[in-house]
Motif scaffolding. Sequence first.
Motif, short mmCIF file in Angstrom:
data_model
loop_
_atom_site.label_atom_id
_atom_site.label_comp_id
_atom_site.label_asym_id
_atom_site.label_seq_id
_atom_site.Cartn_x
_atom_site.Cartn_y
_atom_site.Cartn_z
N PRO A 52 0.83 -1.20 0.00
CA PRO A 52 0.00 0.00 0.00
C PRO A 52 0.87 1.25 0.00
N GLN A 53 0.31 2.34 -0.53
CA GLN A 53 1.02 3.60 -0.56
C GLN A 53 1.39 4.03 0.86
N GLY A 54 2.63 4.49 1.04
CA GLY A 54 3.07 4.96 2.35
C GLY A 54 3.61 3.87 3.24
N LYS A 55 3.56 2.60 2.82
CA LYS A 55 4.08 1.51 3.63
C LYS A 55 5.07 0.68 2.81
N THR A 56 6.15 0.29 3.41
CA THR A 56 7.12 -0.58 2.78
C THR A 56 7.46 -1.72 3.72
N SER A 57 7.87 -2.83 3.13
CA SER A 57 8.12 -4.01 3.93
C SER A 57 9.41 -3.93 4.73
N ASN A 58 10.30 -2.95 4.43
CA ASN A 58 11.58 -2.89 5.11
C ASN A 58 11.67 -1.79 6.16
N THR A 59 10.53 -1.26 6.60
CA THR A 59 10.55 -0.27 7.65
C THR A 59 10.78 -0.94 9.00
N GLY A 60 11.24 -0.16 9.98
CA GLY A 60 11.49 -0.71 11.30
C GLY A 60 11.80 0.40 12.29
N VAL A 61 12.11 0.02 13.52
CA VAL A 61 12.42 0.97 14.59
C VAL A 61 13.68 0.52 15.31
N THR A 62 14.34 1.48 15.96
CA THR A 62 15.52 1.17 16.77
C THR A 62 15.24 1.51 18.23
N TYR A 63 15.93 0.82 19.12
CA TYR A 63 15.86 1.12 20.55
C TYR A 63 17.14 0.63 21.20
N VAL A 64 17.42 1.15 22.39
CA VAL A 64 18.60 0.72 23.15
C VAL A 64 18.15 -0.30 24.20
N ARG A 65 18.87 -1.40 24.26
CA ARG A 65 18.64 -2.40 25.31
C ARG A 65 19.72 -2.19 26.37
N TRP A 66 19.38 -1.50 27.44
CA TRP A 66 20.33 -1.20 28.50
C TRP A 66 20.57 -2.43 29.37
N GLY A 67 21.85 -2.68 29.69
CA GLY A 67 22.19 -3.77 30.58
C GLY A 67 22.49 -5.09 29.89
N LYS A 68 22.41 -5.13 28.56
CA LYS A 68 22.70 -6.36 27.81
C LYS A 68 23.61 -6.06 26.63
N LYS A 69 24.37 -7.09 26.23
CA LYS A 69 25.29 -6.95 25.09
C LYS A 69 24.66 -7.41 23.79
N THR A 70 23.50 -8.03 23.87
CA THR A 70 22.83 -8.57 22.69
C THR A 70 21.40 -8.06 22.62
N CYS A 71 20.77 -8.26 21.47
CA CYS A 71 19.37 -7.89 21.27
C CYS A 71 18.49 -9.12 21.49
N PRO A 72 17.20 -8.93 21.71
CA PRO A 72 16.30 -10.08 21.85
C PRO A 72 16.33 -10.96 20.60
#
Length: 241
Positions: A52-72
């Motif tokens: 659909p217009q305005g949406k792409t399959s490769n969008t995403g978000v970033t966040y910081v995971r404090w206290g860990k060296k890896t992501c979920p």
Amino acid sequence: MYLLCVTFVIATALLGVDSRECNDYDLSASDQSLIEMMKHYLHTSRGGECPPQGKTSNTGVTYVRWGKKTCPKGVDIVYTGQAGGNYQSHKRGGVNYLCLPNDPENGQHQSYDNDQVYGGEYEVSSTSKPSGWSGSMGSKEVPCAVCYRKQRSAVLMIPGRKTCYKGWNSEYNCYLMSDHKVYSKRDYACVDKNAEPLDNKNGDENGALFYPLRTKCGSLRCPPYTNEADVLCVVCTKSNV
């Protein structure tokens, strides 16, 4: 196969149109009907192929995971690093925690006096720590990881909860931490409930400190809150579909 056949028919019809004098030619009702039918077919048959217009399959978000060296699990890691920020007793300057990458590109040495980027340490003990933590975490440096969650349109940290609201997906749940109230003001950070140290060093060098927090009833209504309790938090993301 059917699409190829229909395409051939419409191409043949249009070729017939082009073979005549363009200035004199008027489309017949049957020609116009065939063109409109082909337009409709292409529009409906390709509906599942195009986002659909305005949406792409490769969008995403970033966040910081404090206290860990890896992501979920299932989340891309942008980089891993060490928590840092302004020194705990500085009254001015930056207030937010920083996730400093482990592979910095360092600038040139300077002699002026405005040092504001220090490492971060857990400031906990056997008598002052979040539930389930070990007092041995005290004075150890805090790791962090910057994470990228694909196919999400929003990220939200919710203080006072360990689960997300309906329609949101939990990335990790944690304890709300900040500097001590007698020092300078600092951002609140959501530190993973299963936090780990950066390494085994224990230098007690201070810097940007992470203290556990607790609630205080009064202007904070109790209930629904509980007096002098751990403050939980959860990092949530929302799907973009």
